[in-house]
Design a protein around this motif. Sequence first.
Motif, mmCIF file in Angstrom:
data_model
loop_
_atom_site.group_PDB
_atom_site.id
_atom_site.type_symbol
_atom_site.label_atom_id
_atom_site.label_comp_id
_atom_site.label_asym_id
_atom_site.label_seq_id
_atom_site.Cartn_x
_atom_site.Cartn_y
_atom_site.Cartn_z
ATOM 1 N N PHE A 238 4.612 -20.491 -29.254
ATOM 2 C CA PHE A 238 5.826 -19.926 -29.826
ATOM 3 C C PHE A 238 6.571 -20.929 -30.702
ATOM 4 N N PHE B 266 7.910 -14.792 -23.613
ATOM 5 C CA PHE B 266 8.771 -15.479 -24.571
ATOM 6 C C PHE B 266 10.120 -15.807 -23.939
ATOM 7 N N GLU C 194 6.885 -10.325 -24.617
ATOM 8 C CA GLU C 194 8.332 -10.536 -24.712
ATOM 9 C C GLU C 194 8.877 -11.204 -23.456
ATOM 10 N N TYR D 47 6.810 -15.448 -33.749
ATOM 11 C CA TYR D 47 6.546 -14.595 -32.594
ATOM 12 C C TYR D 47 5.450 -13.578 -32.883
ATOM 13 N N GLY E 42 9.920 -19.495 -35.601
ATOM 14 C CA GLY E 42 10.179 -18.068 -35.498
ATOM 15 C C GLY E 42 11.063 -17.556 -36.622
ATOM 16 N N GLU F 60 14.705 -14.940 -33.792
ATOM 17 C CA GLU F 60 14.133 -15.760 -32.723
ATOM 18 C C GLU F 60 14.790 -17.126 -32.669
#
Length: 213
Positions: A50, A85, A82, A55, A134, A138
């Motif tokens: 990440f 993350f 998700e 993403y 990101g 993000e």
Amino acid sequence: MSTADEPTSPATADTDRTVRREAGQPRTEGGEEGPETGRDAIIRAARRAFTLKPYAEVTMRGIAAAAGVSPSLIVKRFGTKEALFNTVVDFRPAAAELFSAPRPDLGRHLVLTMVDLRDRLRGDPLLRVVFSLGIEDERTLLRSRFREQVTDRLTAVLTGHDARLRAELIAGQLLGLGATLSLHRPDGATAHTTADRLADLYAPGIQHLVDEN
């Protein structure tokens, strides 16, 4: 954020190979958890993925390959991309260790704990807030979590004037330490000294910001 795996582009494949090399985790038979895999390996691989890629370009398959586990194990442990993350952008475990010392000893404790966390996590616990690739949403989420879970928590620990400003400067010092340790490996002077020596040199400046009234 979509939770489905996207097709792997050549650039994504190159990054996945980088993540696998740096994670250094062998696949166990059947992709299940072994002594060198499991939750920590998944989080470590996901953290790097990440950070290195937006993403949308991160796949559960790529993270599984980097961690040496099966994609089904990641789904079993975390559910969705998700959810994984959200685990990765949680700074609270690192903050709990970083800020666990009394104020008179906090500067040295911060340096020693940063070095220890880097060794145990096989990566810096904070630097992803700076280097994340990101999209804006993000990066905004990551920085918001950092402010809430690191800077705000440290502000509450400090006393005296300008506590918020001092907390932000201390956070910057910790990020600078992490960047220095990363930039000068494996042949820099920081790679050939002890954590105690690093603390001798670096901690007094942090402690001054802790103590300033």
